[in-house]
Scaffold this motif. Structure first.
Motif, PDB file in Angstrom:
ATOM      1  N   GLN A 208       0.907  -1.258   0.075  1.00  0.00           N
ATOM      2  CA  GLN A 208       0.118  -0.065  -0.018  1.00  0.00           C
ATOM      3  C   GLN A 208       0.852   1.274   0.016  1.00  0.00           C
ATOM      4  O   GLN A 208       0.534   2.501  -0.157  1.00  0.00           O
ATOM      5  CB  GLN A 208      -0.947  -0.071   1.114  1.00  0.00           C
ATOM      6  N   MET A 209       2.046   1.042   0.552  1.00  0.00           N
ATOM      7  CA  MET A 209       2.891   2.493   0.337  1.00  0.00           C
ATOM      8  C   MET A 209       3.498   2.813  -0.851  1.00  0.00           C
ATOM      9  O   MET A 209       3.916   3.856  -1.146  1.00  0.00           O
ATOM     10  CB  MET A 209       4.097   2.158   1.187  1.00  0.00           C
ATOM     11  N   HIS A 210       3.290   1.877  -1.911  1.00  0.00           N
ATOM     12  CA  HIS A 210       3.742   2.021  -3.234  1.00  0.00           C
ATOM     13  C   HIS A 210       2.609   2.332  -4.257  1.00  0.00           C
ATOM     14  O   HIS A 210       1.638   1.589  -4.428  1.00  0.00           O
ATOM     15  CB  HIS A 210       4.287   0.618  -3.750  1.00  0.00           C
ATOM     16  N   PRO A 211       2.498   3.702  -4.785  1.00  0.00           N
ATOM     17  CA  PRO A 211       1.704   3.831  -5.863  1.00  0.00           C
ATOM     18  C   PRO A 211       1.294   2.627  -6.808  1.00  0.00           C
ATOM     19  O   PRO A 211       0.290   2.695  -7.175  1.00  0.00           O
ATOM     20  CB  PRO A 211       2.163   5.211  -6.523  1.00  0.00           C
ATOM     21  N   VAL A 212       2.301   2.119  -7.263  1.00  0.00           N
ATOM     22  CA  VAL A 212       1.931   0.919  -8.185  1.00  0.00           C
ATOM     23  C   VAL A 212       1.385  -0.255  -7.446  1.00  0.00           C
ATOM     24  O   VAL A 212       1.071  -1.249  -8.159  1.00  0.00           O
ATOM     25  CB  VAL A 212       3.102   0.460  -9.014  1.00  0.00           C
ATOM     26  N   GLY A 213       1.222  -0.294  -6.098  1.00  0.00           N
ATOM     27  CA  GLY A 213       0.525  -1.098  -5.503  1.00  0.00           C
ATOM     28  C   GLY A 213       1.230  -2.451  -5.046  1.00  0.00           C
ATOM     29  O   GLY A 213       0.782  -3.652  -4.642  1.00  0.00           O
ATOM     30  N   ARG A 214       2.468  -2.512  -5.088  1.00  0.00           N
ATOM     31  CA  ARG A 214       3.325  -3.873  -4.788  1.00  0.00           C
ATOM     32  C   ARG A 214       4.959  -3.320  -4.536  1.00  0.00           C
ATOM     33  O   ARG A 214       5.139  -2.125  -4.905  1.00  0.00           O
ATOM     34  CB  ARG A 214       3.380  -4.766  -5.851  1.00  0.00           C
ATOM     35  N   ILE A 215       5.526  -4.347  -3.957  1.00  0.00           N
ATOM     36  CA  ILE A 215       7.035  -3.981  -3.988  1.00  0.00           C
ATOM     37  C   ILE A 215       7.615  -4.613  -5.145  1.00  0.00           C
ATOM     38  O   ILE A 215       6.864  -5.025  -6.236  1.00  0.00           O
ATOM     39  CB  ILE A 215       7.745  -4.638  -2.693  1.00  0.00           C
ATOM     40  N   GLY A 216       9.031  -4.410  -5.515  1.00  0.00           N
ATOM     41  CA  GLY A 216       9.700  -4.709  -6.532  1.00  0.00           C
ATOM     42  C   GLY A 216      10.301  -6.122  -6.560  1.00  0.00           C
ATOM     43  O   GLY A 216      10.618  -6.698  -5.509  1.00  0.00           O
ATOM     44  N   SER A 217      10.796  -6.582  -7.723  1.00  0.00           N
ATOM     45  CA  SER A 217      11.385  -7.602  -7.967  1.00  0.00           C
ATOM     46  C   SER A 217      12.742  -7.434  -8.474  1.00  0.00           C
ATOM     47  O   SER A 217      13.262  -6.651  -9.207  1.00  0.00           O
ATOM     48  CB  SER A 217      10.696  -8.886  -8.922  1.00  0.00           C
ATOM     49  N   PRO A 218      13.773  -8.474  -8.069  1.00  0.00           N
ATOM     50  CA  PRO A 218      15.056  -8.447  -8.770  1.00  0.00           C
ATOM     51  C   PRO A 218      15.234  -8.192 -10.189  1.00  0.00           C
ATOM     52  O   PRO A 218      16.215  -7.467 -10.603  1.00  0.00           O
ATOM     53  CB  PRO A 218      15.719  -9.684  -8.259  1.00  0.00           C
ATOM     54  N   LYS A 219      14.266  -8.965 -10.721  1.00  0.00           N
ATOM     55  CA  LYS A 219      14.436  -8.867 -12.323  1.00  0.00           C
ATOM     56  C   LYS A 219      13.996  -7.455 -12.885  1.00  0.00           C
ATOM     57  O   LYS A 219      14.476  -6.869 -13.799  1.00  0.00           O
ATOM     58  CB  LYS A 219      13.329  -9.681 -12.783  1.00  0.00           C
ATOM     59  N   GLU A 220      13.432  -6.650 -12.029  1.00  0.00           N
ATOM     60  CA  GLU A 220      12.972  -5.227 -12.502  1.00  0.00           C
ATOM     61  C   GLU A 220      14.152  -4.254 -12.295  1.00  0.00           C
ATOM     62  O   GLU A 220      14.478  -3.503 -13.013  1.00  0.00           O
ATOM     63  CB  GLU A 220      11.800  -4.558 -11.660  1.00  0.00           C
ATOM     64  N   VAL A 221      14.955  -4.690 -11.366  1.00  0.00           N
ATOM     65  CA  VAL A 221      16.212  -3.585 -11.093  1.00  0.00           C
ATOM     66  C   VAL A 221      17.175  -4.241 -12.153  1.00  0.00           C
ATOM     67  O   VAL A 221      17.746  -3.318 -13.045  1.00  0.00           O
ATOM     68  CB  VAL A 221      17.048  -4.172  -9.725  1.00  0.00           C
ATOM     69  N   ALA A 222      17.239  -5.584 -12.815  1.00  0.00           N
ATOM     70  CA  ALA A 222      17.934  -6.004 -13.617  1.00  0.00           C
ATOM     71  C   ALA A 222      17.772  -5.430 -14.751  1.00  0.00           C
ATOM     72  O   ALA A 222      18.484  -4.894 -15.640  1.00  0.00           O
ATOM     73  CB  ALA A 222      17.981  -7.467 -13.714  1.00  0.00           C
ATOM     74  N   THR A 248       8.862   6.769  -3.260  1.00  0.00           N
ATOM     75  CA  THR A 248       9.429   7.899  -2.956  1.00  0.00           C
ATOM     76  C   THR A 248       9.047   9.071  -3.424  1.00  0.00           C
ATOM     77  O   THR A 248       9.418  10.286  -3.255  1.00  0.00           O
ATOM     78  CB  THR A 248      11.081   7.824  -2.943  1.00  0.00           C
ATOM     79  N   ARG A 249       8.139   9.147  -4.226  1.00  0.00           N
ATOM     80  CA  ARG A 249       7.591  10.116  -4.960  1.00  0.00           C
ATOM     81  C   ARG A 249       6.138  10.502  -4.462  1.00  0.00           C
ATOM     82  O   ARG A 249       5.547  11.632  -4.706  1.00  0.00           O
ATOM     83  CB  ARG A 249       7.064   9.853  -6.449  1.00  0.00           C
ATOM     84  N   LYS A 250       5.773   9.709  -3.519  1.00  0.00           N
ATOM     85  CA  LYS A 250       4.507   9.816  -2.632  1.00  0.00           C
ATOM     86  C   LYS A 250       4.533  10.791  -1.280  1.00  0.00           C
ATOM     87  O   LYS A 250       5.461  10.269  -0.370  1.00  0.00           O
ATOM     88  CB  LYS A 250       3.806   8.653  -2.354  1.00  0.00           C
ATOM     89  N   ILE A 251       4.087  11.766  -1.323  1.00  0.00           N
ATOM     90  CA  ILE A 251       4.100  12.597   0.265  1.00  0.00           C
ATOM     91  C   ILE A 251       3.223  11.579   1.161  1.00  0.00           C
ATOM     92  O   ILE A 251       2.031  11.412   0.664  1.00  0.00           O
ATOM     93  CB  ILE A 251       3.594  13.788  -0.126  1.00  0.00           C
ATOM     94  N   SER A 252       3.692  11.484   2.288  1.00  0.00           N
ATOM     95  CA  SER A 252       2.893  10.612   3.178  1.00  0.00           C
ATOM     96  C   SER A 252       2.143  11.431   3.667  1.00  0.00           C
ATOM     97  O   SER A 252       2.045  12.518   3.852  1.00  0.00           O
ATOM     98  CB  SER A 252       4.007  10.096   4.320  1.00  0.00           C
ATOM     99  N   LEU A 253       0.713  10.693   3.893  1.00  0.00           N
ATOM    100  CA  LEU A 253      -0.436  11.342   4.541  1.00  0.00           C
ATOM    101  C   LEU A 253      -0.613  10.604   6.073  1.00  0.00           C
ATOM    102  O   LEU A 253       0.026   9.533   6.259  1.00  0.00           O
ATOM    103  CB  LEU A 253      -1.604  11.088   3.910  1.00  0.00           C
ATOM    104  N   PRO A 254      -1.412  11.315   6.793  1.00  0.00           N
ATOM    105  CA  PRO A 254      -1.477  10.559   8.409  1.00  0.00           C
ATOM    106  C   PRO A 254      -2.165   9.222   7.757  1.00  0.00           C
ATOM    107  O   PRO A 254      -3.092   9.288   6.883  1.00  0.00           O
ATOM    108  CB  PRO A 254      -2.451  11.454   8.900  1.00  0.00           C
ATOM    109  N   SER A 255      -1.954   8.236   8.421  1.00  0.00           N
ATOM    110  CA  SER A 255      -2.320   6.974   8.255  1.00  0.00           C
ATOM    111  C   SER A 255      -3.975   6.743   8.142  1.00  0.00           C
ATOM    112  O   SER A 255      -4.412   6.046   7.263  1.00  0.00           O
ATOM    113  CB  SER A 255      -1.745   5.796   8.950  1.00  0.00           C
ATOM    114  N   ILE A 256      -4.592   7.523   8.845  1.00  0.00           N
ATOM    115  CA  ILE A 256      -5.943   7.575   8.896  1.00  0.00           C
ATOM    116  C   ILE A 256      -6.406   8.116   7.503  1.00  0.00           C
ATOM    117  O   ILE A 256      -7.584   7.728   7.023  1.00  0.00           O
ATOM    118  CB  ILE A 256      -6.642   8.100  10.120  1.00  0.00           C
ATOM    119  N   LEU A 257      -5.796   9.126   7.238  1.00  0.00           N
ATOM    120  CA  LEU A 257      -6.256   9.551   6.030  1.00  0.00           C
ATOM    121  C   LEU A 257      -6.113   8.900   4.772  1.00  0.00           C
ATOM    122  O   LEU A 257      -6.823   8.651   3.850  1.00  0.00           O
ATOM    123  CB  LEU A 257      -5.814  10.979   5.549  1.00  0.00           C
TER     124      LEU A 257
END
Ligand code: NDP
Length: 268
Positions: A208-222, A248-257
């Motif tokens: 949820q912290m990622h605008p794309v909705g998931r963490i990344g994979s090693p292959k995407e770095v590769a 890191t492009r998303k400005i954090s909001l209070p978690s309730i918001l």
């Protein structure tokens, strides 16, 4: 296209597992001869590109080991076109718990390692009049998680090293860039995840912290390393390229918001 690195020799440090392994395989898939420098004498068997991947002992912290590794690669393959400085370690400790040994070890692997590799590979790139160096930095060179003072310092150092190498070696046909991964699923951040007993919950919240909705994979770095290693990025040098699903492009909001926003998004 599967031959973007045809005829090239690439070196990947710490490529026995995780992101380094994915990079080594991706470069080999594009027809580079890839030499993985790793601490183990008996590395895990490669998953693909078997005939183009080889493994040699390398401790990036040790100048003699770096020299011996580079000499051996040149003896076996005759040239080095691509250097990927991937080997890295992390320590999750508060400043009070952190020891001088912890600090020195992180500096030695994460920062002195890329410096030593560049120092001994650059003369060979200079000899052939071209080369590309790709460092693996981190979003933690710009921002920082708790308990990562030493790690963040090394990664900010890698970003600085990138600028210096790009400027100093550019006139000799050598480019240098850094890929800055965000949260990528590997052993490196497992201890962080395991701080909380409910792994599923941690993974859901991380996604949820990622605008794309998931963490990344090693292959995407590769894939990004491949682009920087290939001629497709021929006018790109001295750059820090973030691969983090816009976290890191998303400005954090209070978690309730943030929760209210997501609830609104999921309503029909
Ligand atoms: P892993 O812990 O999975 O792999 C790190 C690799 O580095 C291992 O193969 C390890 O060898 C090797 N290594 C450690 N010390 C040395 C040394 N002295 N000489 C040679 N090799 C060494 O980590 P990742 O794949 O996740 O990390 C790869 C890079 O990506 C690191 O630089 C890391 O800082 C960076 N990164 C990772 C992120 C992530 O979320 N995973 C995010 C941002 C950056 P061994 O197998 O023998 O232990």
């Amino acid at each position: 296209m599967n031959n973007r690195l045809s005829g090239k020799v690439a070196v990947v440090t710490g490529g026995n597992r995780g992101i380094g392994r994915a990079i080594a395989e991706r470069l080999a898939d594009e027809e580079a001869m890839v030499v993985v420098g790793c601490l183990f004498d008996e590395p895990c068997p490669p998953v693909s590109s078997v005939e183009r991947l080889s493994f040699l002992y390398l401790d990036v912290t040790n100048e003699a080991s770096v020299r011996a590794f580079v000499d051996e690669v040149l003896e076996r393959f005759g040239r080095i076109d691509v250097l990927v400085n991937n080997a890295g370690v992390i320590v999750n400790k508060s400043i009070d718990e952190q020891t001088v040994d912890d600090w020195d070890r992180l500096m030695a692997v994460n920062l002195r390692g890329p410096f030593l590799m560049a120092k001994y590979v650059a003369p060979e790139m200079r000899r052939i009049g071209l080369g590309t160096i790709v460092n693996i930095g981190s979003v933690e060179g710009f921002m920082v998680n708790p308990w990562h003072t030493a790690y963040a310092a090394t990664k900010a150092g890698v970003h600085g090293l990138t600028l210096g190498l790009a400027v100093d070696l550019g006139p000799e046909g050598i480019r240098c860039n850094t890929v800055c991964p965000g949260w990528i699923e590997t052993d490196l951040n497992r201890t962080y995840v395991e701080l909380h007993p409910d792994r599923n919950l941690v993974e859901r919240e991380l996604a949820q912290m990622h605008p794309v909705g998931r963490i990344g994979s090693p292959k995407e770095v590769a894939n990004t390393v491949l682009w920087l290693a290939s001629d497709e990025s021929s006018f790109v040098s001295g750059e820090m390229i973030t691969v983090d699903g816009a976290r890191t492009r998303k400005i954090s909001l209070p978690s309730i918001l943030d929760e209210a926003y997501r609830a609104k998004l999921t309503k029909p």
